[in-house]
Design a protein around this motif. Structure first.
Motif, PDB file in Angstrom:
ATOM      1  N   HIS A 153      -2.932  -0.986  -7.354  1.00 48.70           N
ATOM      2  CA  HIS A 153      -2.055   0.155  -7.633  1.00 48.70           C
ATOM      3  C   HIS A 153      -2.478   0.796  -8.959  1.00 48.70           C
ATOM      4  CE1 HIS A 153       1.482   2.556  -8.579  1.00 48.70           C
ATOM      5  NE2 HIS A 153       1.893   2.395  -7.330  1.00 48.70           N
ATOM      6  N   PRO A 154      -2.600   2.116  -9.010  1.00 48.45           N
ATOM      7  CA  PRO A 154      -3.093   2.764 -10.232  1.00 48.45           C
ATOM      8  C   PRO A 154      -2.186   2.595 -11.445  1.00 48.45           C
ATOM      9  CG  PRO A 154      -2.303   4.386  -8.637  1.00 48.45           C
ATOM     10  CD  PRO A 154      -2.368   3.083  -7.918  1.00 48.45           C
TER      11      PRO A 154
ATOM     12  N   ALA B 188      10.392  -0.960  -6.876  1.00 42.96           N
ATOM     13  CA  ALA B 188      10.395  -0.551  -5.470  1.00 42.96           C
ATOM     14  C   ALA B 188       9.029  -0.047  -5.038  1.00 42.96           C
ATOM     15  CB  ALA B 188      11.451   0.542  -5.254  1.00 42.96           C
ATOM     16  N   ALA B 189       8.366   0.697  -5.909  1.00 47.00           N
ATOM     17  CA  ALA B 189       7.051   1.240  -5.573  1.00 47.00           C
ATOM     18  C   ALA B 189       6.031   0.126  -5.382  1.00 47.00           C
ATOM     19  CB  ALA B 189       6.590   2.205  -6.654  1.00 47.00           C
ATOM     20  N   LEU B 190       6.091  -0.926  -6.220  1.00 47.61           N
ATOM     21  CA  LEU B 190       5.125  -2.020  -6.087  1.00 47.61           C
ATOM     22  C   LEU B 190       5.411  -2.875  -4.859  1.00 47.61           C
ATOM     23  CD1 LEU B 190       4.304  -3.254  -9.686  1.00 47.61           C
ATOM     24  CD2 LEU B 190       2.981  -1.782  -8.172  1.00 47.61           C
ATOM     25  N   LYS B 191       6.680  -3.058  -4.529  1.00 48.71           N
ATOM     26  CA  LYS B 191       6.992  -3.777  -3.296  1.00 48.71           C
ATOM     27  C   LYS B 191       6.442  -3.014  -2.085  1.00 48.71           C
ATOM     28  CE  LYS B 191      11.254  -6.223  -4.592  1.00 48.71           C
ATOM     29  NZ  LYS B 191      12.695  -6.355  -4.259  1.00 48.71           N
ATOM     30  N   SER B 192       6.634  -1.701  -2.091  1.00 50.82           N
ATOM     31  CA  SER B 192       6.130  -0.883  -0.981  1.00 50.82           C
ATOM     32  C   SER B 192       4.611  -0.934  -0.911  1.00 50.82           C
ATOM     33  CB  SER B 192       6.593   0.571  -1.154  1.00 50.82           C
ATOM     34  OG  SER B 192       7.997   0.658  -1.074  1.00 50.82           O
TER      35      SER B 192
ATOM     36  N   LEU C  98       3.589  -4.254   0.605  1.00 48.82           N
ATOM     37  CA  LEU C  98       3.873  -4.282   2.037  1.00 48.82           C
ATOM     38  C   LEU C  98       2.873  -3.444   2.830  1.00 48.82           C
ATOM     39  CD1 LEU C  98       7.753  -4.049   1.887  1.00 48.82           C
ATOM     40  CD2 LEU C  98       6.452  -5.918   2.945  1.00 48.82           C
ATOM     41  N   ALA C  99       2.373  -2.394   2.195  1.00 47.17           N
ATOM     42  CA  ALA C  99       1.427  -1.512   2.880  1.00 47.17           C
ATOM     43  C   ALA C  99       0.007  -2.061   2.894  1.00 47.17           C
ATOM     44  CB  ALA C  99       1.437  -0.135   2.214  1.00 47.17           C
ATOM     45  N   HIS C 100      -0.314  -2.986   1.998  1.00 42.14           N
ATOM     46  CA  HIS C 100      -1.696  -3.426   1.851  1.00 42.14           C
ATOM     47  C   HIS C 100      -1.904  -4.924   2.066  1.00 42.14           C
ATOM     48  CE1 HIS C 100      -1.669   0.467  -0.294  1.00 42.14           C
ATOM     49  NE2 HIS C 100      -2.922   0.550   0.121  1.00 42.14           N
TER      50      HIS C 100
ATOM     51  N   ALA D 103       3.400  -8.990   5.235  1.00 42.22           N
ATOM     52  CA  ALA D 103       4.734  -8.882   4.650  1.00 42.22           C
ATOM     53  C   ALA D 103       5.139 -10.141   3.887  1.00 42.22           C
ATOM     54  CB  ALA D 103       5.749  -8.578   5.748  1.00 42.22           C
ATOM     55  N   TYR D 104       4.722 -11.325   4.378  1.00 47.39           N
ATOM     56  CA  TYR D 104       5.142 -12.564   3.713  1.00 47.39           C
ATOM     57  C   TYR D 104       4.583 -12.689   2.295  1.00 47.39           C
ATOM     58  CZ  TYR D 104       0.544 -14.498   5.042  1.00 47.39           C
ATOM     59  OH  TYR D 104      -0.811 -14.719   5.200  1.00 47.39           O
ATOM     60  N   MET D 105       3.519 -11.921   1.992  1.00 44.46           N
ATOM     61  CA  MET D 105       2.904 -12.014   0.665  1.00 44.46           C
ATOM     62  C   MET D 105       3.585 -11.134  -0.380  1.00 44.46           C
ATOM     63  SD  MET D 105      -1.195 -12.180   1.533  1.00 44.46           S
ATOM     64  CE  MET D 105      -1.625 -11.671  -0.132  1.00 44.46           C
TER      65      MET D 105
END
Length: 489
Positions: free
Chosen positions: A407-408, A442-446, A449-451, A454-456
């Protein structure tokens, strides 16, 4: 073979004695020490220790920041047939006392800042002080020729998973390490910068290699990011080394980094923990002239493990390389690396409660999980004892950290498990934001989840100014666990 016989006597007497061995920054200003001066001081320590009545095999503690005197004490002890025991001065007092007691140290060298940490009743000598000058016995000295497997050094592990263990390293084991590393590169034009502590393999092995290669070392008393950058610019360091958290802290000093001429740096070696893609990209941007080496080694077997591919294939960016030709490697059923080489330790000192991690056929079980690709290149996945299970899924913290650091807005991250009533444990993360970034939890959780599966994804993300470090400059996961307990409470 180099002809070296004693690990404390790596200075070639036939080489230029006037060449600068050390640019010692311990006093805050540059002190130039020639090879002749360092050699003579090491001999004076050896003679002085024997004159004091110490005998072959006695252990000599060293509790000090990096300095000329530290190296002379280390060299002198080993030249005299004594065993040097560098001690992590960042250990709490009870652990320092345990290490010195476990090693059976007969005498401790300490600098002024750490003299009070030497346990009462144990003979001590202040490096550079009046007692130091009284101990020194100037004159020629012929280094002891050690017996096979005779101990030269005890290096104590960090103690992150229990009491520190004293790793017994022989003269022959680490002379082999030096010889192998000398074969691997022409270092004659290099100038190495060392800020990693000399009580840790990362800094100590480079200092020994530099002495054998007869090159100049810029020696910082300890790592401090701005001092490190200034040393690169002012002293034109060509070879720098450290652990990933050190490099990450360095790169946060954007103003000084931008103002510093880093073009002299030709080699960057990073080891002791996995390097993330984001950190690798930042290192390459900061040192565009340098070849980056993702190093790997252990206290128990040394830093000669991996190298270049015999067919000339390029090493993948995050790989630690292809097996070194002088080392036997294999992965066990859990993909844990097992290693056999002449650099292996004798065992752990004075720990009858521990079973040495050596297989019946003589391989050291590293505890590090690796992936091996189709071309034979190895990449670190993580420590087997760092891996945790969440809802039946195996999670390596380093794998989650790699995702977060793409993440940037993320400079650094560290992931640990915390208890969970349903899944047993779950991942949480501590994150250092990139300067100027406004990324939130919230942004880092998303992003996770996108990359990644989900369990990680981390169930909580906490932002901190800096990650806590242990004495070896690795992330202090025990401190992070304490922070997590506080926040979850």
């Amino acid at each position: 073979m180099t002809g070296f016989r004693n690990l404390g006597a790596l200075i070639d007497p036939a080489a230029d004695a006037g060449k600068t061995a050390l640019i010692d920054m311990a006093g805050g200003s540059a002190r130039h020490v020639s090879y002749g001066e360092l050699d003579a001081l090491s001999n004076a320590v050896a003679r002085g220790l024997l004159r004091r009545g110490l005998r072959r095999g006695d252990r000599i503690g060293i509790l000090a920041a990096n300095s000329t005197e530290f190296l002379a004490a280390l060299n002198g002890a080993m030249r005299a047939g004594l065993v040097a025991v560098p001690v992590n001065w960042r250990f709490p007092p009870a652990t320092v006392e345990y290490v010195l007691g476990n090693s059976g140290a007969s005498l401790v060298f300490a600098d002024a800042a750490r003299l009070a940490a030497v346990p009462a009743g144990l003979p001590r000598v202040e490096l550079g002080g009046v007692e130091w000058e009284a101990l020194l016995d100037p004159g020629p000295f012929e280094a002891v020729t050690p017996e096979p497997a005779e101990p030269a050094l005890f290096l104590y592990t960090s103690g992150s998973t229990g009491r520190p263990k004293g790793v017994v390293l022989s003269h022959q084991s680490h002379l082999w390490v030096v010889e192998q590393r000398l074969k691997g590169a022409d270092m004659r034009q290099e100038r190495a910068l060392i800020a990693a502590p000399l009580y840790h393999m990362n800094g100590l092995a480079l200092a020994q290699l530099a002495s054998a290669a007869h090159i100049t070392v810029v020696l910082l008393p300890q790592f401090e990011a701005r001092a490190y950058l200034r040393a690169i610019g002012e002293h034109r360091a060509t070879w720098i080394t450290g652990v990933p958290p050190m490099m990450a802290m360095l790169l946060q000093e954007r103003d000084l980094l931008a103002a510093t001429d880093t073009s002299s740096v030709r080699h960057v070696r990073c080891g002791s923990a996995p390097t993330s893609p984001a950190l690798l990209a930042a290192i390459k941007a900061a040192f565009p002239q340098a070849r980056f080496v993702n190093g790997y080694g252990t206290t128990e077997c040394g830093p000669v493990v991996f190298g270049l591919h015999p067919d000339g294939l390029p090493t993948p960016p995050l790989s630690v390389g292809y097996p070194h030709p002088a080392v036997e490697l294999r992965l066990n059923a859990q993909n844990v690396l097992e290693q056999k080489c002449p650099g292996m330790m004798n065992g752990y000192w004075n720990r009858p409660d521990l079973r040495p991690p050596i297989t019946e056929d003589g391989f050291y079980v590293t505890g590090d999980v690796f992936h091996r690709d189709e071309n034979g290149f190895f990449t670190v996945v993580g420590r087997v004892d760092d891996m945790f299970i969440s809802g039946g899924e195996n999670i390596f913290p380093s794998e989650v950290e790699k995702v977060l650091e793409t993440h940037p807005g993320v400079e650094q991250s560290a992931v640990i498990p915390v208890p969970d009533d349903i899944k047993g444990t779950k991942p949480v993360a501590f994150v250092v934001r990139r300067a100027g970034a406004t990324v939130d939890e919230a942004a880092l959780k998303s992003h996770a989840l996108a990359h990644a599966p989900a369990y990680m994804h981390p169930r909580r993300v906490w932002f901190v100014e800096a990650l806590p470090l242990m004495g070896t400059n690795k992330i202090d996961k025990a401190q992070l666990a304490a922070w997590a307990r506080e926040r979850l409470a």
